[in-house]
Design a protein around this motif. Structure first.
Motif: not given
Length: 256
Positions: A138-160
């Motif tokens: 469950i902890i690993i799943l939470g950490v992975a979810s946060v990482m995916i959200v962070t990476i996607t937010l970064v990719s959003v800025r690169e894809r303006y």
């Protein structure tokens, strides 16, 4: 059987006589049969070898052998006696048997487990391990979810520019959110499939070198893992998708 093959290189020893010498004491034993390795019996019946882990630990520290000697031959001399394994058919007799052995072998620690209490203790231990592993994943799943959200937010800025062009061509906010949802869903679903494959691979390695029984893979749990992957992909796309859908093309192009 292991003793006959390892020490005497001959499993056809029925009728032979063994001589055990302890100081000045000589004990003659006649071989009336050779016990088959209990593990091979369990393997043939696809039963779990719950003693495998303990046996492997012992093997890593010493040359492990099981020697069965009638308790009546031991007598009162307990200088070389380290432990006695007792099997009782009724768990209610454990306390009485332990008291009798403690009285006979005074000064030697005596502990007896019934088959039922031993199995129940093993199951309770396995339940504790399962609970700990559930917390870990469950902890690993939470950490992975946060990482995916962070990476996607970064990719959003690169894809303006890409997002702004799609909006100017008529893409609605729902379609922008759906785009990121599908991208994250494919990402996490691929991760789930790769994880299942790695699980089978590590299972083969662990079974070959550590545990000696076949683990059970449930199709229901496999489907649950894939469904969980899809859910994580969709859930982690909500925040990045809403941010991308809220962009104003004019501001993006003005930023250069």
């Amino acid at each position: 059987q292991a003793l006959a093959e390892g020490e005497f290189q001959n499993i056809d020893m029925v009728g032979d006589e063994l001589v055990l010498i302890d100081g000045g004491r000589e004990l003659r034993l006649k071989v009336i049969g050779i016990m088959q390795d209990p593990y091979s019996v369990r393997t043939a019946k696809r039963q779990i070898d719950t003693a495998s882990a303990a046996r492997n630990i012992l093997k890593s520290r010493l040359k492990f052998r099981n020697i069965y000697v009638p308790a009546t031959l031991v007598g009162s001399e307990t200088g070389e006696l380290n432990a006695i394994m007792v099997k009782t058919g009724d768990h209610r007799t454990v306390d009485a048997v332990q008291a009798r052995l403690a009285a006979k072998f005074e000064g030697m620690p005596v502990k007896i487990w019934s088959h039922k209490s031993w199995i129940m203790g093993t199951l309770e231990y396995m339940e504790d391990i399962t609970a700990y592993t559930n917390v870990i994943w469950i902890i690993i799943l939470g950490v992975a979810s946060v990482m995916i959200v962070t990476i996607t937010l970064v990719s959003v800025r690169e894809r303006y520019y890409e997002i702004a062009i799609r909006i100017t061509e008529g893409a609605t906010k729902a379609k922008i959110v759906l785009q990121f949802a599908l991208e994250n869903m494919l990402l996490t679903l691929t991760g789930g499939i790769v994880g299942i494959g790695l699980g089978h691979l590590f299972n083969a390695l662990i079974r070959a070198f550590v545990i000696r029984w076949d683990p059970m893979f449930s199709s229901r749990e496999t489907i649950f893992v894939l469904a969980l992957s899809v859910f994580v992909g969709i859930a982690t796309s909500i925040i990045p998708g809403r941010k991308a859908a809220g962009l104003k093309p004019v501001d993006v192009f003005r930023m250069g």
